[in-house]
Design an enzyme around this catalytic site. Structure first.
Site, PDB file in Angstrom:
ATOM      1  N   GLN A 103       0.846  -1.190   0.057  1.00 32.30           N
ATOM      2  CA  GLN A 103       0.046  -0.116   0.038  1.00 32.30           C
ATOM      3  C   GLN A 103       0.975   1.168  -0.120  1.00 32.30           C
ATOM      4  O   GLN A 103       0.710   2.368  -0.051  1.00 32.30           O
ATOM      5  CB  GLN A 103      -0.806  -0.093   1.302  1.00 32.30           C
ATOM      6  CG  GLN A 103      -1.728  -1.141   1.392  1.00 32.30           C
ATOM      7  CD  GLN A 103      -2.402  -0.979   2.860  1.00 32.30           C
ATOM      8  OE1 GLN A 103      -3.398  -0.490   3.283  1.00 32.30           O
ATOM      9  NE2 GLN A 103      -1.765  -2.133   3.687  1.00 32.30           N
ATOM     10  N   ASN A 104       2.277   0.983  -0.052  1.00 25.00           N
ATOM     11  CA  ASN A 104       3.221   2.158   0.058  1.00 25.00           C
ATOM     12  C   ASN A 104       3.346   2.901  -1.310  1.00 25.00           C
ATOM     13  O   ASN A 104       3.297   2.059  -2.151  1.00 25.00           O
ATOM     14  CB  ASN A 104       4.467   1.978   1.077  1.00 25.00           C
ATOM     15  CG  ASN A 104       4.295   1.301   2.242  1.00 25.00           C
ATOM     16  OD1 ASN A 104       3.083   1.740   2.919  1.00 25.00           O
ATOM     17  ND2 ASN A 104       5.182   0.576   2.943  1.00 25.00           N
ATOM     18  N   HIS A 121      -1.343   1.490  -4.151  1.00 25.11           N
ATOM     19  CA  HIS A 121      -1.849   2.703  -4.210  1.00 25.11           C
ATOM     20  C   HIS A 121      -0.952   3.740  -5.073  1.00 25.11           C
ATOM     21  O   HIS A 121      -0.828   4.954  -4.929  1.00 25.11           O
ATOM     22  CB  HIS A 121      -1.821   3.148  -2.705  1.00 25.11           C
ATOM     23  CG  HIS A 121      -2.705   2.636  -1.873  1.00 25.11           C
ATOM     24  ND1 HIS A 121      -2.827   2.695  -0.683  1.00 25.11           N
ATOM     25  CD2 HIS A 121      -3.841   1.709  -2.301  1.00 25.11           C
ATOM     26  CE1 HIS A 121      -3.852   2.014  -0.287  1.00 25.11           C
ATOM     27  NE2 HIS A 121      -4.465   1.455  -1.133  1.00 25.11           N
ATOM     28  N   CYS A 129       0.797  14.657 -15.754  1.00 21.43           N
ATOM     29  CA  CYS A 129       0.028  15.950 -16.023  1.00 21.43           C
ATOM     30  C   CYS A 129      -1.366  15.527 -16.038  1.00 21.43           C
ATOM     31  O   CYS A 129      -1.952  14.804 -16.417  1.00 21.43           O
ATOM     32  CB  CYS A 129       0.492  16.518 -17.419  1.00 21.43           C
ATOM     33  SG  CYS A 129      -0.582  17.767 -17.839  1.00 21.43           S
ATOM     34  N   CYS A 155       2.344  21.533 -21.518  1.00 26.89           N
ATOM     35  CA  CYS A 155       1.210  21.872 -21.966  1.00 26.89           C
ATOM     36  C   CYS A 155       0.487  23.069 -21.064  1.00 26.89           C
ATOM     37  O   CYS A 155      -0.770  23.190 -21.461  1.00 26.89           O
ATOM     38  CB  CYS A 155       0.276  20.632 -22.217  1.00 26.89           C
ATOM     39  SG  CYS A 155      -0.499  20.085 -20.783  1.00 26.89           S
ATOM     40  N   ASP A 220       1.442  -3.018  17.138  1.00 25.85           N
ATOM     41  CA  ASP A 220       0.250  -3.207  17.744  1.00 25.85           C
ATOM     42  C   ASP A 220      -0.643  -4.204  17.160  1.00 25.85           C
ATOM     43  O   ASP A 220      -0.421  -4.454  15.948  1.00 25.85           O
ATOM     44  CB  ASP A 220      -0.479  -1.649  17.912  1.00 25.85           C
ATOM     45  CG  ASP A 220       0.424  -0.844  18.618  1.00 25.85           C
ATOM     46  OD1 ASP A 220       0.814  -1.061  19.910  1.00 25.85           O
ATOM     47  OD2 ASP A 220       0.550   0.123  18.385  1.00 25.85           O
TER      48      ASP A 220
HETATM   49  P1  NAD Z   1      -1.286   3.219   8.811  1.00 21.35           P
HETATM   50  O1  NAD Z   1      -0.512   4.460   8.584  1.00 21.35           O
HETATM   51  O2  NAD Z   1      -2.803   3.199   8.735  1.00 21.35           O
HETATM   52  O3  NAD Z   1      -0.670   2.052   9.799  1.00 21.35           O
HETATM   53  C1  NAD Z   1       0.550   1.824  10.150  1.00 21.35           C
HETATM   54  C2  NAD Z   1       0.603   0.564  10.973  1.00 21.35           C
HETATM   55  O4  NAD Z   1       2.018   0.223  11.044  1.00 21.35           O
HETATM   56  C3  NAD Z   1      -0.219   0.622  12.436  1.00 21.35           C
HETATM   57  O5  NAD Z   1      -0.528  -0.520  12.349  1.00 21.35           O
HETATM   58  C4  NAD Z   1       1.096   0.600  13.096  1.00 21.35           C
HETATM   59  O6  NAD Z   1       0.957   0.037  14.332  1.00 21.35           O
HETATM   60  C5  NAD Z   1       2.153  -0.131  12.173  1.00 21.35           C
HETATM   61  N1  NAD Z   1       3.512   0.157  12.638  1.00 21.35           N
HETATM   62  C6  NAD Z   1       4.092   1.390  12.623  1.00 21.35           C
HETATM   63  N2  NAD Z   1       5.597   1.421  12.959  1.00 21.35           N
HETATM   64  C7  NAD Z   1       5.794  -0.050  12.682  1.00 21.35           C
HETATM   65  C8  NAD Z   1       7.211  -0.341  12.793  1.00 21.35           C
HETATM   66  N3  NAD Z   1       8.139  -0.146  13.118  1.00 21.35           N
HETATM   67  N4  NAD Z   1       6.971  -2.238  12.491  1.00 21.35           N
HETATM   68  C9  NAD Z   1       5.672  -2.529  12.286  1.00 21.35           C
HETATM   69  N5  NAD Z   1       4.537  -2.231  12.447  1.00 21.35           N
HETATM   70  C10 NAD Z   1       4.722  -0.798  12.558  1.00 21.35           C
HETATM   71  O7  NAD Z   1      -0.842   2.335   7.592  1.00 21.35           O
HETATM   72  P2  NAD Z   1      -1.393   1.670   6.264  1.00 21.35           P
HETATM   73  O8  NAD Z   1      -2.186   0.547   6.810  1.00 21.35           O
HETATM   74  O9  NAD Z   1      -0.633   1.299   5.309  1.00 21.35           O
HETATM   75  O10 NAD Z   1      -2.492   2.783   5.712  1.00 21.35           O
HETATM   76  C11 NAD Z   1      -2.527   2.868   4.563  1.00 21.35           C
HETATM   77  C12 NAD Z   1      -2.410   4.113   3.914  1.00 21.35           C
HETATM   78  O11 NAD Z   1      -1.204   5.000   4.178  1.00 21.35           O
HETATM   79  C13 NAD Z   1      -1.885   3.622   2.360  1.00 21.35           C
HETATM   80  O12 NAD Z   1      -2.964   4.286   1.604  1.00 21.35           O
HETATM   81  C14 NAD Z   1      -0.672   4.137   1.994  1.00 21.35           C
HETATM   82  O13 NAD Z   1      -0.556   4.610   0.839  1.00 21.35           O
HETATM   83  C15 NAD Z   1      -0.436   5.222   2.980  1.00 21.35           C
HETATM   84  N6  NAD Z   1       0.950   5.827   3.485  1.00 21.35           N
HETATM   85  C16 NAD Z   1       2.231   5.239   2.998  1.00 21.35           C
HETATM   86  C17 NAD Z   1       3.258   5.692   3.173  1.00 21.35           C
HETATM   87  C18 NAD Z   1       4.568   5.208   2.621  1.00 21.35           C
HETATM   88  O14 NAD Z   1       4.381   4.944   1.198  1.00 21.35           O
HETATM   89  N7  NAD Z   1       5.577   4.950   3.399  1.00 21.35           N
HETATM   90  C19 NAD Z   1       3.290   6.470   4.445  1.00 21.35           C
HETATM   91  C20 NAD Z   1       2.293   7.003   4.943  1.00 21.35           C
HETATM   92  C21 NAD Z   1       1.040   6.602   4.389  1.00 21.35           C
HETATM   93 ZN    ZN Z   2       0.535  18.337 -19.902  1.00 21.00          ZN
END
Ligand code: NAD
Ligand code: ZN
Length: 249
Positions: A103-104, A121, A129, A155, A220
């Site tokens: 999801q990152n 995502h 653009c 553009c 958690d």
């Molecule tokens: P979230 O932010 O909702 O939750 C993060 C989770 O990670 C929590 O459950 C927390 O307990 C756990 N956590 C925190 N630190 C940790 C560690 N060191 N080791 C293990 N677990 C840990 O994240 P999500 O569920 O991915 O939410 C989704 C949205 O956040 C997505 O849409 C994503 O695109 C976006 N997002 C992405 C990034 C990135 O690309 N790095 C950063 C912020 C948000």
């Molecule tokens: Zn353009």
């Protein structure tokens, strides 16, 4: 031996005996690479209201506002480096990991060298653009971005990151491949996700219904922990993942 040692042993055994492993990662996977998650302590939603900044409506009506958030996110990810947990997932390809679903939007799985990454995502490392759809590398426009300017296409249209905003459809082919990987797996590693953002949050239950065991790694407990996780490693992603590979050296 305490309870967590036993849980680690069960995890090692599950990884060792699985044929097809799917991985689902969330923002918690990248916290130790210096990238803030959305929820919880230090999360971006403490500073930015998601509804206000991260929707497709805001991008169209008030792009300056969306770009305030994009700038912070892009500055965080542009030079971030994958931690040892990322390397562990690359190592685990030899043990059956064939699909990493993330999801990152930070590109760290690719940077670490994972070979099959499904970015559900999208990514902050590419821009397009909003008028003509042309694509660009974020890095090539980073000096404008870091000065607070919205990068513009030839553009005249403004650019946006290729990361999904609230209210946007996910790429259907990436979603389809993710569902397939979830269904085909006999073990799913679910790492650092709060498992509340749909549709990604439904992938673990989909895997479970198709017969996979669920191995969850998180600081958690989450809605999955008591419901479908077979093994729960409570702790940081980097350390827990390196335990898993140490065993197979
Ligand atoms: P979230 O932010 O909702 O939750 C993060 C989770 O990670 C929590 O459950 C927390 O307990 C756990 N956590 C925190 N630190 C940790 C560690 N060191 N080791 C293990 N677990 C840990 O994240 P999500 O569920 O991915 O939410 C989704 C949205 O956040 C997505 O849409 C994503 O695109 C976006 N997002 C992405 C990034 C990135 O690309 N790095 C950063 C912020 C948000
Ligand atoms: Zn353009």
């Amino acid at each position: 031996m305490d309870e967590s040692d036993e849980e680690i042993d069960r995890a090692i055994e599950a990884v060792g005996s699985a044929d097809k492993i799917a991985v689902l990662t969330g923002a918690g996977m990248s916290v130790e690479s210096g990238i803030a998650p959305f929820r919880g302590e230090g999360g971006l939603w403490e500073k930015f209201d998601a509804e206000e900044y991260a929707t497709i409506n805001t991008l169209h009506k008030n792009p300056e506002k969306s770009w305030e958030l994009f700038k912070v996110q892009i500055e965080e990810v542009i030079d971030a480096e994958p931690h040892e947990g990322y390397d562990a997932l690359v190592e685990l390809e030899k043990k059956g990991v064939d699909e990493v679903i993330t999801q990152n939007v930070d590109g760290l799985h690719e940077k670490a060298g994972s070979s099959d990454v499904l970015e559900l995502h999208g990514t902050l490392l590419e821009l397009s653009c909003i008028d003509c759809g042309n694509g660009f590398r974020t890095r090539d426009h980073f000096s404008d971005i870091s000065e607070g300017k919205i990068p513009k296409c030839e553009c005249g249209g403004i650019m946006r990151p290729d990361a999904a905003l609230f209210g946007e459809q996910l790429d259907p082919s990436v979603m389809e491949r993710s569902l397939y990987a979830a269904r085909e797996s006999d073990l799913m590693l679910v790492i650092g996700t709060s498992a509340v953002v749909q549709p990604a949050a439904s992938l673990p239950s989909m895997a479970k219904r198709s017969g996979a065991d669920i191995l969850e790694i998180n600081l958690d407990s989450t809605p999955l922990t008591q419901s479908i996780s077979d093994i729960f490693l409570k702790g940081k992603a980097a350390k827990m993942l390196s335990y898993l590979v140490d065993e197979f050296d």
